[in-house]
Motif scaffolding. Structure first.
Motif, PDB file in Angstrom:
ATOM      1  N   ALA A   1      22.962  66.935  60.476  1.00  0.00           N
ATOM      2  CA  ALA A   1      22.298  67.057  59.047  1.00  0.00           C
ATOM      3  C   ALA A   1      23.425  67.501  57.988  1.00  0.00           C
ATOM      4  N   ALA A   2      24.089  68.442  58.320  1.00  0.00           N
ATOM      5  CA  ALA A   2      25.105  69.355  57.396  1.00  0.00           C
ATOM      6  C   ALA A   2      25.987  68.081  56.823  1.00  0.00           C
ATOM      7  N   ALA A   3      26.505  67.243  57.708  1.00  0.00           N
ATOM      8  CA  ALA A   3      27.530  66.203  57.096  1.00  0.00           C
ATOM      9  C   ALA A   3      26.931  65.233  56.507  1.00  0.00           C
ATOM     10  N   SER A   4      25.574  64.675  56.607  1.00  0.00           N
ATOM     11  CA  SER A   4      25.092  63.701  56.065  1.00  0.00           C
ATOM     12  C   SER A   4      24.385  64.163  54.539  1.00  0.00           C
TER      13      SER A   4
ATOM     14  N   SER B   1      34.245  65.560  50.879  1.00  0.00           N
ATOM     15  CA  SER B   1      33.645  66.130  52.332  1.00  0.00           C
ATOM     16  C   SER B   1      32.976  65.015  53.138  1.00  0.00           C
ATOM     17  N   THR B   2      32.417  64.085  52.298  1.00  0.00           N
ATOM     18  CA  THR B   2      31.952  63.070  53.201  1.00  0.00           C
ATOM     19  C   THR B   2      33.092  62.143  53.888  1.00  0.00           C
ATOM     20  N   MET B   3      34.044  61.905  53.102  1.00  0.00           N
ATOM     21  CA  MET B   3      35.375  61.076  53.600  1.00  0.00           C
ATOM     22  C   MET B   3      35.766  61.827  54.735  1.00  0.00           C
ATOM     23  N   VAL B   4      36.100  63.294  54.737  1.00  0.00           N
ATOM     24  CA  VAL B   4      36.722  64.289  55.643  1.00  0.00           C
ATOM     25  C   VAL B   4      35.808  63.897  57.076  1.00  0.00           C
ATOM     26  N   HIS B   5      34.355  64.363  56.628  1.00  0.00           N
ATOM     27  CA  HIS B   5      33.630  64.197  57.798  1.00  0.00           C
ATOM     28  C   HIS B   5      33.527  62.922  58.726  1.00  0.00           C
TER      29      HIS B   5
ATOM     30  N   VAL C   1      28.834  61.833  59.981  1.00  0.00           N
ATOM     31  CA  VAL C   1      28.093  61.085  58.876  1.00  0.00           C
ATOM     32  C   VAL C   1      26.774  60.372  59.255  1.00  0.00           C
ATOM     33  N   ASP C   2      25.756  60.321  59.128  1.00  0.00           N
ATOM     34  CA  ASP C   2      24.870  58.983  59.461  1.00  0.00           C
ATOM     35  C   ASP C   2      24.436  58.263  58.182  1.00  0.00           C
ATOM     36  N   ILE C   3      24.875  57.122  57.934  1.00  0.00           N
ATOM     37  CA  ILE C   3      24.748  56.607  56.790  1.00  0.00           C
ATOM     38  C   ILE C   3      23.308  56.298  56.481  1.00  0.00           C
ATOM     39  N   VAL C   4      22.744  55.867  57.773  1.00  0.00           N
ATOM     40  CA  VAL C   4      21.197  55.414  57.791  1.00  0.00           C
ATOM     41  C   VAL C   4      20.536  56.573  57.113  1.00  0.00           C
TER      42      VAL C   4
END
Length: 304
Positions: A53-56, A230-234, A241-244
């Protein structure tokens, strides 16, 4: 309509996730906040693992920040000099936050830490917002005028060495102050999936002493680059990161933001702030209860 989330390793109702994104987008458009600080708790309530949740959630904040930066650039409401310093601090904070995130993940404490940080953060911010909003509403009803706060930077900022001139903001302060502020925001972005604007904007006003006309635009400028990082690092380190999930949230937030902006025009700003404060406190209370409530299944087994 069920959709499988490959990173969260679970199936969810796509319409519910789009609805959650729409709700956060609606609040974003209505209250003028990024909404990232509510996306993660709402996803956790639905059953999404806190790490995912936090990463996405940061991807949704990125999408919302792009249009905001473009709009404020047209109004000349962005201090790029100040924004560049904030971005450097934010990128450093992102790297440090990623290492901290991975450490807590290995220790098995990341979910608990995310929940505790949200309770503390939302509780304190919601309390301050509620206090200020109630005072404003009472003053408005009684006809009493509140004293306007003077714009000046904090004494700690004034005593920092190596001053620079930030012409657009009208400041002559040390770059260390915005660098530290950006660093803290970068850590929050990694750990909690928030843009950090609800922390940064008050800090820029009352600690750095920036003018209100450039605060929001400069904050969005920093948030845009830090959430991308942040998204790239995660994606490269924690792989959470759940792209869906991110796409479903973005679909809902785009529509919700437009509806929220229209609805906001019908309410007075004082009552909007009070409503937002109440919502933030309710979310904080729900998270606090969840920390002490014994789950139905105490132990879970996951395949690594």
């Amino acid at each position: 309509m069920d959709v499988y989330l490959p990173i969260a390793n679970m199936s969810v109702n796509a319409l519910v996730i789009i609805g959650l994104g729409g709700l956060v987008g609606f609040l974003s458009g209505m209250f003028g906040v990024g909404g990232g600080f509510l996306t993660t708790p709402l996803l956790i309530f639905y059953g999404i693992p806190p790490t995912v949740a936090a990463a996405s959630a940061s991807t949704q904040v990125t999408g919302a920040s792009v249009s905001g930066v473009i709009a404020y650039t047209r109004r000349k409401g962005v201090d790029y000099h100040m924004g560049a310093v904030l971005v450097v601090g934010g990128l450093l904070g992102t790297v440090f936050g990623a290492m901290l995130f991975s450490l807590l993940q290995r220790l098995g404490q990341i979910d608990t830490v995310i929940n505790i940080l949200y309770v503390l953060m939302l509780g304190s911010i919601g309390g301050m917002m509620a206090n200020e909003s109630i005072r404003t509403v009472i003053a408005m009803r009684t006809g009493r005028q509140l004293k306007a706060k003077k714009r000046r930077h904090h004494p700690l900022v004034a005593n920092m060495p190596m001053r620079w001139r930030f012409y657009r903001s009208g400041l002559y302060i040390s770059p260390l102050a915005p660098l530290i502020l950006g660093f803290v925001t970068g850590i929050l972005t990694i750990l909690l999936g928030v843009g950090g604007g609800f922390v940064m904007v008050p800090a820029m006003l009352y600690l750095l002493g920036m003018g209100a006309q450039v605060v929001v635009g400069t904050s969005l400028f920093q948030i845009l680059f830090v959430t991308i990082a942040s998204t790239m690092v995660h994606s490269m380190t924690t792989k959470a990161v759940d792209i869906v999930l991110a796409v479903l949230l973005l679909l809902g937030s785009v529509v919700g933001a437009q509806l929220g902006a229209r609805f906001a025009q019908r309410l007075k700003p004082e009552y909007l702030r009070l409503l937002l404060a109440a919502l933030v406190l309710i979310v904080a209370l729900r998270l606090a209860i969840g920390l002490g409530w014994q789950p139905d299944e105490i132990y879970t087994v996951t395949v690594q």
